[in-house]
Write a protein that holds these residues in place. Structure first.
Motif, PDB file in Angstrom:
ATOM      1  N   GLU A 123       0.834  -1.212   0.000  1.00  0.00           N
ATOM      2  CA  GLU A 123       0.000   0.000   0.000  1.00  0.00           C
ATOM      3  C   GLU A 123       0.864   1.255   0.000  1.00  0.00           C
ATOM      4  O   GLU A 123       0.605   2.198  -0.747  1.00  0.00           O
ATOM      5  CB  GLU A 123      -0.947  -0.017   1.202  1.00  0.00           C
ATOM      6  CG  GLU A 123      -1.971  -1.128   1.104  1.00  0.00           C
ATOM      7  CD  GLU A 123      -2.997  -1.098   2.223  1.00  0.00           C
ATOM      8  OE1 GLU A 123      -2.788  -0.345   3.192  1.00  0.00           O
ATOM      9  OE2 GLU A 123      -3.994  -1.827   2.109  1.00  0.00           O
TER      10      GLU A 123
ATOM     11  N   SER B  41     -11.857   5.092   7.689  1.00  0.00           N
ATOM     12  CA  SER B  41     -10.629   4.710   6.993  1.00  0.00           C
ATOM     13  C   SER B  41     -10.923   4.283   5.564  1.00  0.00           C
ATOM     14  O   SER B  41     -10.175   4.613   4.645  1.00  0.00           O
ATOM     15  CB  SER B  41      -9.939   3.566   7.732  1.00  0.00           C
ATOM     16  OG  SER B  41      -9.434   4.030   8.954  1.00  0.00           O
ATOM     17  N   THR B  42     -12.007   3.554   5.388  1.00  0.00           N
ATOM     18  CA  THR B  42     -12.378   3.097   4.041  1.00  0.00           C
ATOM     19  C   THR B  42     -12.578   4.293   3.115  1.00  0.00           C
ATOM     20  O   THR B  42     -12.134   4.289   1.965  1.00  0.00           O
ATOM     21  CB  THR B  42     -13.653   2.250   4.101  1.00  0.00           C
ATOM     22  OG1 THR B  42     -13.450   1.198   5.037  1.00  0.00           O
ATOM     23  CG2 THR B  42     -13.993   1.673   2.747  1.00  0.00           C
ATOM     24  N   ARG B  45      -9.263   5.557   2.144  1.00  0.00           N
ATOM     25  CA  ARG B  45      -8.592   4.606   1.247  1.00  0.00           C
ATOM     26  C   ARG B  45      -9.188   4.648  -0.156  1.00  0.00           C
ATOM     27  O   ARG B  45      -8.491   4.382  -1.132  1.00  0.00           O
ATOM     28  CB  ARG B  45      -8.653   3.195   1.844  1.00  0.00           C
ATOM     29  CG  ARG B  45      -7.795   3.057   3.112  1.00  0.00           C
ATOM     30  CD  ARG B  45      -8.106   1.771   3.867  1.00  0.00           C
ATOM     31  NE  ARG B  45      -7.828   0.597   3.072  1.00  0.00           N
ATOM     32  CZ  ARG B  45      -6.622   0.048   2.919  1.00  0.00           C
ATOM     33  NH1 ARG B  45      -5.591   0.582   3.546  1.00  0.00           N
ATOM     34  NH2 ARG B  45      -6.445  -1.003   2.167  1.00  0.00           N
ATOM     35  N   LEU B  50      -6.748   2.737  -2.673  1.00  0.00           N
ATOM     36  CA  LEU B  50      -6.365   1.509  -1.980  1.00  0.00           C
ATOM     37  C   LEU B  50      -7.586   0.600  -1.903  1.00  0.00           C
ATOM     38  O   LEU B  50      -7.481  -0.592  -1.655  1.00  0.00           O
ATOM     39  CB  LEU B  50      -5.827   1.818  -0.584  1.00  0.00           C
ATOM     40  CG  LEU B  50      -4.497   2.564  -0.593  1.00  0.00           C
ATOM     41  CD1 LEU B  50      -4.121   3.046   0.800  1.00  0.00           C
ATOM     42  CD2 LEU B  50      -3.397   1.690  -1.163  1.00  0.00           C
ATOM     43  N   ASP B 168      -4.432   8.388   7.996  1.00  0.00           N
ATOM     44  CA  ASP B 168      -5.346   7.357   8.449  1.00  0.00           C
ATOM     45  C   ASP B 168      -4.998   6.977   9.892  1.00  0.00           C
ATOM     46  O   ASP B 168      -4.105   6.162  10.117  1.00  0.00           O
ATOM     47  CB  ASP B 168      -5.255   6.140   7.525  1.00  0.00           C
ATOM     48  CG  ASP B 168      -6.301   5.096   7.856  1.00  0.00           C
ATOM     49  OD1 ASP B 168      -7.173   5.368   8.694  1.00  0.00           O
ATOM     50  OD2 ASP B 168      -6.239   3.994   7.279  1.00  0.00           O
TER      51      ASP B 168
END
Lengths: 220, 248
Positions: A123, B41-42, B45, B50, B168
């Motif tokens: 990542e 967080s999602t 991302r 991500l 994050d």
């Protein structure tokens, strides 16, 4: 002890052993030369999302690890001869068998190493703009090599001893020389000499790995 | 400016983002708060690709990242140009352990931005000065404390000079003392008008540095507004309930 009372015979035996040792080293290094990169590609294919790549490799690894190397040597050399009348060079057939067999073991070691790298490394690399290939080569692989050094040292030492199996294809090597010298001279000494040679070679392998581990000690 | 509209994201049958919309303005600090599993967080991302969203619209500086249902992502060239402007700092730092502190910061400069070694070194050192770690340039991550590691990670992101810097939960794996050293770096960045999106559990900190706050609950934006609005006069009962746990 008659062997030692005849220096000429002793010298002859030693030179034979020297030749056998060279053969063993050839098998050892050639196998590593091809099996180490091949194993990496097999590992990557084994982790592919594409089942047509993954599944055959799964079966390949099962076959290679699930049957004796001795049997594989015989099949690779005699198989083409019986089936198609193709006579492979003995030494070539031997190297081919070792490479195919060891690549399967290496592949699983690589795979274990690759799977042990936390996903955060991928990542972080992605967010920094690394391509997938660059991520693998620069970030993942160096860490994998550190993590697989110990299991690899096991395989290397086993390979040294497995070189004895090429006598199956009537190739002269250390163990074969020892056996015939032992029966000719009615002495157990040549067998000890053979054992000592394997031991010395593996002491070298062990020293190499101690050095190699140290090279990677600069990080955790 | 980042504009996100009606973002849906599920992992299998588990819906994590259930239609969230927000925007991020240049020069502001946006704090995203909410309980664990609320999708904070999602959300972050998804901005950094991500995770890929299932449907919705995301635009960064007038370039479309993705749109539609199911979401269709723009060609790679657009995605890469957007990514160049996004930096990310992770909860677990995710430094490269086999690289020195300096190399962690220079590696993307030399290998992605194709900078010369000297230029990369200079840029990296400036970024390390900002987080106060220039003296640790030649050490390896394992030799540093968690707070220092996170500051290296911030330098690594800063060196690429992104327009948006995403955090994050940057202090969630640090003890209170180390947390404060990382927060003071963030405070400094906010004073320099760095645009930041900070997912955090540090309520006092969010209140102090954020220009705007988003409170997320169960995959939805339950409430958004200025820190004053959210912390002093929360309207949504869920916000009230959540903040109450912190004031106790």
């Amino acid at each position: 002890m008659r062997l030692f009372q005849n220096p000429e015979k002793l010298f002859l035996m030693m030179s034979e052993f020297w030749g056998g040792t060279v053969t063993a080293l050839e098998v050892f290094f050639l196998t590593l030369l091809f099996a180490l990169p091949l194993g990496l590609f097999i590992a990557l294919g084994r982790m592919s999302k594409n089942a047509f790549i993954r599944q055959p490799l799964h079966i390949y690894i099962l076959l290679m690890r699930g049957t004796p190397l001795l049997l594989q040597l015989i099949i690779v050399f005699y198989g083409p001869a019986y089936l198609f009348g193709i006579n492979l060079n003995r030494f070539f057939a031997a190297i081919l068998s070792y490479v195919l067999n060891y690549a399967a073991y290496f592949a699983e070691i690589y795979r274990g190493g690759i799977l042990s790298i936390p996903s955060g490394q991928y990542e972080a690399a992605q967010v920094l703009g690394f391509s997938r290939k660059m991520t693998f080569v620069r970030i993942i692989l160096p860490q994998v090599i550190k993590r697989i050094t110990l299991p690899m040292s096991n395989e290397f030492t086993t390979l040294v001893k497995d070189t004895a199996l090429i006598s199956t294809l009537a190739i002269v090597e250390i163990f074969r020389i020892a056996k015939s010298a032992s029966s000719q001279s009615v002495s157990i000494i040549p067998l000890f000499v053979a054992g000592a040679i394997y031991l010395i070679l593996n002491a070298g392998v062990t020293q190499f790995f101690l050095w190699f581990e140290k090279q990677q000690d600069y990080y955790r | 400016m980042i504009i996100a509209r009606d973002i849906y994201k599920n992992f299998g049958t588990n819906a994590v983002l259930k239609g969230i919309s927000f925007e991020v303005n240049i020069g502001e600090v946006l704090a995203v708060i909410g309980s664990s599993g609320s999708g904070k967080s999602t959300m972050l991302r998804c901005l950094n690709r991500l995770e890929y969203i299932n449907s919705g619209y995301i635009e960064v500086d007038n370039e479309i990242l993705c749109q539609g249902d199911p979401a269709k992502y723009s060609p790679n060239s657009v995605l890469q140009s957007i990514s160049r402007n996004m930096g990310m700092v992770f909860q677990q730092f995710n430094l490269f352990p086999h690289f020195s502190v300096l190399r962690n910061v220079t590696v993307a400069l030399t290998h992605v931005r194709k900078m010369s070694k000297e230029d990369a070194r200079e840029t990296a050192m400036q970024a390390l000065v900002k987080t106060g770690l220039d003296k640790k340039a030649d050490e390896y991550p394992y030799q540093l404390s968690g707070g220092q590691q996170q500051r290296v990670a911030i330098s690594r992101a800063l060196a690429l000079n992104p327009r948006y810097l995403c955090f994050d939960e940057p202090t969630s794996s640090l003890d209170p003392e180390l947390t404060s050293e990382v927060l003071s770096v963030l405070r400094k960045l906010s004073q320099e008008k760095t645009t930041m999106i900070v997912v955090t559990h540090e309520m006092a900190f969010a209140r102090e540095i954020a220009d705007r706050v988003i409170f997320m609950d169960d995959g939805l934006v339950a409430e958004k507004g200025t820190p004053e609005d959210i912390f002093r006069n929360p309207k949504n009962p869920r916000t009230v309930q959540f903040l109450k746990k912190f004031s106790d």
